[in-house]
Design a protein around this motif. Structure first.
Motif, PDB file in Angstrom:
ATOM      1  N   ALA A   1       0.836  -1.202   0.000  1.00 30.20           N
ATOM      2  CA  ALA A   1       0.000   0.000   0.000  1.00 30.20           C
ATOM      3  C   ALA A   1       0.867   1.246   0.000  1.00 30.20           C
ATOM      4  CB  ALA A   1      -0.923  -0.004   1.227  1.00 30.20           C
ATOM      5  N   PHE A   2       0.461   2.227  -0.796  1.00 23.81           N
ATOM      6  CA  PHE A   2       1.123   3.534  -0.784  1.00 23.81           C
ATOM      7  C   PHE A   2       0.138   4.578  -1.292  1.00 23.81           C
ATOM      8  CE2 PHE A   2       1.632   2.332  -5.167  1.00 23.81           C
ATOM      9  CZ  PHE A   2       1.777   3.504  -5.906  1.00 23.81           C
ATOM     10  N   SER A   3       0.476   5.836  -1.065  1.00 23.20           N
ATOM     11  CA  SER A   3      -0.413   6.921  -1.484  1.00 23.20           C
ATOM     12  C   SER A   3       0.372   8.217  -1.571  1.00 23.20           C
ATOM     13  CB  SER A   3      -1.567   7.082  -0.482  1.00 23.20           C
ATOM     14  OG  SER A   3      -1.050   7.374   0.819  1.00 23.20           O
ATOM     15  N   VAL A   4      -0.196   9.175  -2.310  1.00 21.14           N
ATOM     16  CA  VAL A   4       0.393  10.511  -2.403  1.00 21.14           C
ATOM     17  C   VAL A   4      -0.711  11.547  -2.258  1.00 21.14           C
ATOM     18  CG1 VAL A   4       2.383   9.857  -3.810  1.00 21.14           C
ATOM     19  CG2 VAL A   4       0.243  10.514  -4.939  1.00 21.14           C
ATOM     20  N   GLN A   5      -0.318  12.756  -1.893  1.00 22.12           N
ATOM     21  CA  GLN A   5      -1.273  13.815  -1.621  1.00 22.12           C
ATOM     22  C   GLN A   5      -1.502  14.716  -2.836  1.00 22.12           C
ATOM     23  OE1 GLN A   5      -3.110  14.256   1.494  1.00 22.12           O
ATOM     24  NE2 GLN A   5      -4.142  15.393  -0.116  1.00 22.12           N
ATOM     25  N   TYR A   6      -0.993  14.319  -3.985  1.00 15.55           N
ATOM     26  CA  TYR A   6      -1.105  15.174  -5.169  1.00 15.55           C
ATOM     27  C   TYR A   6      -1.646  14.375  -6.347  1.00 15.55           C
ATOM     28  CZ  TYR A   6       3.576  13.104  -5.602  1.00 15.55           C
ATOM     29  OH  TYR A   6       4.638  12.243  -5.637  1.00 15.55           O
ATOM     30  N   HIS A   7      -1.714  15.006  -7.518  1.00 17.39           N
ATOM     31  CA  HIS A   7      -2.367  14.421  -8.682  1.00 17.39           C
ATOM     32  C   HIS A   7      -1.345  13.927  -9.705  1.00 17.39           C
ATOM     33  CE1 HIS A   7      -6.602  15.660  -7.952  1.00 17.39           C
ATOM     34  NE2 HIS A   7      -6.026  16.626  -7.256  1.00 17.39           N
ATOM     35  N   PRO A   8      -1.041  12.636  -9.748  1.00 17.16           N
ATOM     36  CA  PRO A   8      -0.111  12.156 -10.768  1.00 17.16           C
ATOM     37  C   PRO A   8      -0.704  12.192 -12.174  1.00 17.16           C
ATOM     38  CG  PRO A   8      -0.969  10.326  -9.494  1.00 17.16           C
ATOM     39  CD  PRO A   8      -1.426  11.569  -8.797  1.00 17.16           C
ATOM     40  N   GLU A   9      -2.034  12.266 -12.290  1.00 18.68           N
ATOM     41  CA  GLU A   9      -2.634  12.358 -13.625  1.00 18.68           C
ATOM     42  C   GLU A   9      -2.459  13.759 -14.210  1.00 18.68           C
ATOM     43  OE1 GLU A   9      -5.459  14.607 -11.485  1.00 18.68           O
ATOM     44  OE2 GLU A   9      -4.496  12.720 -10.953  1.00 18.68           O
ATOM     45  N   ALA A  10      -2.328  14.776 -13.345  1.00 19.69           N
ATOM     46  CA  ALA A  10      -1.934  16.139 -13.707  1.00 19.69           C
ATOM     47  C   ALA A  10      -2.568  16.644 -14.984  1.00 19.69           C
ATOM     48  CB  ALA A  10      -0.417  16.233 -13.820  1.00 19.69           C
ATOM     49  N   ALA A  11      -3.846  16.913 -14.929  1.00 15.15           N
ATOM     50  CA  ALA A  11      -4.513  17.533 -16.074  1.00 15.15           C
ATOM     51  C   ALA A  11      -5.276  18.755 -15.568  1.00 15.15           C
ATOM     52  CB  ALA A  11      -5.481  16.551 -16.723  1.00 15.15           C
ATOM     53  N   ALA A  12      -4.863  19.951 -15.882  1.00 15.00           N
ATOM     54  CA  ALA A  12      -3.610  20.279 -16.568  1.00 15.00           C
ATOM     55  C   ALA A  12      -2.455  20.235 -15.560  1.00 15.00           C
ATOM     56  CB  ALA A  12      -3.707  21.682 -17.159  1.00 15.00           C
ATOM     57  N   GLY A  13      -1.231  20.184 -16.087  1.00 16.40           N
ATOM     58  CA  GLY A  13      -0.107  20.221 -15.182  1.00 16.40           C
ATOM     59  C   GLY A  13       1.054  19.382 -15.649  1.00 16.40           C
TER      60      GLY A  13
ATOM     61  N   HIS B   1       3.900  16.305 -15.714  1.00 15.12           N
ATOM     62  CA  HIS B   1       3.778  14.851 -15.663  1.00 15.12           C
ATOM     63  C   HIS B   1       4.929  14.207 -14.896  1.00 15.12           C
ATOM     64  CE1 HIS B   1       1.149  15.081 -19.552  1.00 15.12           C
ATOM     65  NE2 HIS B   1       0.521  15.497 -18.470  1.00 15.12           N
ATOM     66  N   ASP B   2       5.563  14.963 -14.004  1.00 18.14           N
ATOM     67  CA  ASP B   2       6.688  14.448 -13.229  1.00 18.14           C
ATOM     68  C   ASP B   2       6.326  13.203 -12.426  1.00 18.14           C
ATOM     69  OD1 ASP B   2       7.444  16.939 -14.137  1.00 18.14           O
ATOM     70  OD2 ASP B   2       8.527  17.486 -12.315  1.00 18.14           O
ATOM     71  N   ALA B   3       5.071  13.103 -11.997  1.00 15.10           N
ATOM     72  CA  ALA B   3       4.672  12.034 -11.079  1.00 15.10           C
ATOM     73  C   ALA B   3       3.952  10.890 -11.767  1.00 15.10           C
ATOM     74  CB  ALA B   3       3.783  12.616  -9.974  1.00 15.10           C
ATOM     75  N   ALA B   4       3.978  10.847 -13.091  1.00 17.63           N
ATOM     76  CA  ALA B   4       3.268   9.777 -13.814  1.00 17.63           C
ATOM     77  C   ALA B   4       3.799   8.394 -13.466  1.00 17.63           C
ATOM     78  CB  ALA B   4       3.368  10.014 -15.319  1.00 17.63           C
ATOM     79  N   TYR B   5       5.048   8.322 -12.992  1.00 19.39           N
ATOM     80  CA  TYR B   5       5.647   7.027 -12.637  1.00 19.39           C
ATOM     81  C   TYR B   5       4.881   6.308 -11.534  1.00 19.39           C
ATOM     82  CZ  TYR B   5       7.454   9.164  -8.367  1.00 19.39           C
ATOM     83  OH  TYR B   5       7.555   9.781  -7.155  1.00 19.39           O
ATOM     84  N   LEU B   6       4.072   7.037 -10.779  1.00 15.07           N
ATOM     85  CA  LEU B   6       3.349   6.406  -9.676  1.00 15.07           C
ATOM     86  C   LEU B   6       2.334   5.382 -10.177  1.00 15.07           C
ATOM     87  CD1 LEU B   6       2.890   9.585  -7.504  1.00 15.07           C
ATOM     88  CD2 LEU B   6       4.296   7.604  -6.926  1.00 15.07           C
ATOM     89  N   PHE B   7       1.763   5.611 -11.348  1.00 11.86           N
ATOM     90  CA  PHE B   7       0.872   4.602 -11.922  1.00 11.86           C
ATOM     91  C   PHE B   7       1.646   3.326 -12.237  1.00 11.86           C
ATOM     92  CE2 PHE B   7      -1.424   8.561 -13.157  1.00 11.86           C
ATOM     93  CZ  PHE B   7      -2.584   8.318 -12.439  1.00 11.86           C
ATOM     94  N   ASP B   8       2.874   3.497 -12.730  1.00 16.77           N
ATOM     95  CA  ASP B   8       3.722   2.326 -13.009  1.00 16.77           C
ATOM     96  C   ASP B   8       4.119   1.616 -11.715  1.00 16.77           C
ATOM     97  OD1 ASP B   8       3.787   2.805 -15.843  1.00 16.77           O
ATOM     98  OD2 ASP B   8       5.177   4.446 -15.441  1.00 16.77           O
ATOM     99  N   ARG B   9       4.331   2.387 -10.667  1.00 13.89           N
ATOM    100  CA  ARG B   9       4.658   1.785  -9.370  1.00 13.89           C
ATOM    101  C   ARG B   9       3.500   0.924  -8.875  1.00 13.89           C
ATOM    102  NH1 ARG B   9       7.035   5.594  -4.661  1.00 13.89           N
ATOM    103  NH2 ARG B   9       8.786   5.606  -6.128  1.00 13.89           N
ATOM    104  N   PHE B  10       2.290   1.398  -9.077  1.00 15.14           N
ATOM    105  CA  PHE B  10       1.107   0.634  -8.672  1.00 15.14           C
ATOM    106  C   PHE B  10       1.026  -0.674  -9.466  1.00 15.14           C
ATOM    107  CE2 PHE B  10      -3.812   0.565  -8.682  1.00 15.14           C
ATOM    108  CZ  PHE B  10      -3.844  -0.221  -7.548  1.00 15.14           C
ATOM    109  N   ILE B  11       1.289  -0.605 -10.767  1.00 14.40           N
ATOM    110  CA  ILE B  11       1.270  -1.809 -11.606  1.00 14.40           C
ATOM    111  C   ILE B  11       2.366  -2.784 -11.168  1.00 14.40           C
ATOM    112  CG2 ILE B  11       1.700  -2.649 -13.952  1.00 14.40           C
ATOM    113  CD1 ILE B  11       0.227  -0.116 -14.922  1.00 14.40           C
ATOM    114  N   ASP B  12       3.543  -2.245 -10.867  1.00 14.58           N
ATOM    115  CA  ASP B  12       4.630  -3.110 -10.377  1.00 14.58           C
ATOM    116  C   ASP B  12       4.229  -3.808  -9.082  1.00 14.58           C
ATOM    117  OD1 ASP B  12       6.190  -2.330 -12.507  1.00 14.58           O
ATOM    118  OD2 ASP B  12       7.354  -0.850 -11.366  1.00 14.58           O
TER     119      ASP B  12
END
Length: 396
Positions: free
Chosen positions: A351-363, A365-376
């Protein structure tokens, strides 16, 4: 352009800012907050996390590119009110379908223009977010005392339970094939809509994940019914201290060791599920330029954020969660502006979580890797399950 009606923004401490109407003429009440994004105003106003909030845009020019159907992050505009300095007289963009003013009017959103948004922002930053109202037309002509009394009679954000108000009523599914993925889905997840933005299931589907989006009132049985490989909780509005039902649901999921990923409200719910408290920030983090450090890598990410509450967890080192059955936990991300907890990582459960928006629309995409972390994480959990003998096999 038709002449505008007089309008006034009234804050609960008695401060008033006078301008002219923008959008619908009338009255609206909410919590005054400021958002620092210089673009993405349509995504901002359609973000359900802004429910019951009067948003002050710090960027002076708003509405330049108009509004279109594709950029909306949900089914409607959610802001309670909208405050801008210099709105575009007319939009200029090939994708524009109508002006922002027309969109606000059509959706019944009361706004104000022609005010010093920089002064409003400084006032909120120095004093705190607070209850507020926009009055326009005849409503703005009442006495200052009458206007302020209306504000003081309104409900504060503390103690507000809003996720159920913005969530969908019926479950729906987002298929990977709808977003460019070829082949069979890699994983299936259950995602609880606490105010989810459309781009979140889109980002997951792009990576081959089938997303069953469930209402905020979903139960553990509803989650089990979709036979998920992972569990997700979205962003959303309101006070996390009111989310007792969602905390119970997440604990049921964590007890089953189902991989979990949460963002924003989902981060606060994980904090509560682990036994930590939450608290209201002085003026919150809202905008697409918020710096966060990933403490595992030392990397600094520029993130999209929208939250007024935070998790109260120890910043230094690893600690055993107050709910001891979940083992060790650490603060994985922190805000570089004010050291607020921006992420949690469990070390003994997936389990993990973040307080911000990795989907970033608009914004960014620095945090897009978090979706990959979830898949891993789902891959690791699935591999471990395959390598562990079942009870039936052990009996043989």
């Amino acid at each position: 352009m038709a002449p505008k009606e007089p309008a006034v923004l009234v804050l609960e401490d008695g401060k008033m800012f006078r301008g002219h109407s923008y959008g619908l003429v009338g009255t609206t009440l909410g919590e005054a907050v400021f958002a620092t994004g210089m673009t993405g105003y349509q995504e901002t106003i359609t973000d359900p996390s802004y429910a019951r909030q009067i948003v002050v845009q710090t960027a002076p020019h708003i509405g330049n590119t108009g509004v279109n159907r594709e950029d909306a992050e949900s089914r409607r505009v959610w802001v309670a009110g909208y405050v801008v300095r210099d709105p575009a007289r007319r939009p200029s963009n090939w994708r524009s379908e109508r002006s922002l003013d027309e969109e606000l009017m059509q959706q019944g959103i009361v706004g104000i223009q022609g005010v010093d948004t920089r002064a409003i922002t400084r006032h909120l930053r120095e004093h705190r977010t607070m209850r507020a109202a926009i009055f326009s037309g005849d409503a703005a002509l009442r006495t200052d005392r009458e206007l302020l009394d209306d504000v003081l009679a309104s409900a504060p954000m503390e103690g507000s339970r809003l996720a159920e108000e913005v969530s969908v009523d019926e479950a729906y599914t987002v298929e990977p094939s709808e977003h460019g993925w070829e082949g069979e889905p890699r994983f299936t997840i259950a995602a609880i809509d606490l105010g989810i933005k459309a781009m979140t299931p889109h980002r997951l589907a792009q990576r081959g994940v089938r997303v069953h989006v469930l209402p905020a009132t979903a139960t553990a049985d509803d989650v089990k019914a979709v036979d998920p490989d992972g569990f997700f909780m979205s962003n959303g509005p309101g006070d996390p201290a009111t989310a007792d039902a969602q905390v119970r649901l997440l604990r049921a999921v964590l007890d089953e060791r189902l991989p979990y990923f949460g963002i924003c409200f989902g981060n606060q719910i994980l904090g509560r599920a682990l036994g930590f408290g939450t608290y209201k920030l002085r003026y919150g983090h809202r905008g697409i330029n918020q710096p966060v450090m990933d403490r595992r890598t030392g990397k600094v990410e520029i993130t999209s954020q929208n939250h007024g509450f935070a998790v109260d967890a120890p910043l230094e080192g690893t600690t055993v969660a107050p709910e001891e059955r979940y083992g060790r936990v650490e603060v994985s991300h922190i805000s570089l502006n004010d050291q607020v907890v921006e992420g949690l990582a469990c070390l003994d459960i997936p389990a993990f979580s973040v307080q911000y928006h990795p989907e970033a629309a608009a914004g960014p995409h620095d945090a897009a890797y978090l979706f990959d972390r979830f898949i891993d994480m789902m891959e690791t959990t699935a591999a471990a399950a395959e390598s562990t003998p079942s009870e039936t096999e052990e009996a043989k």
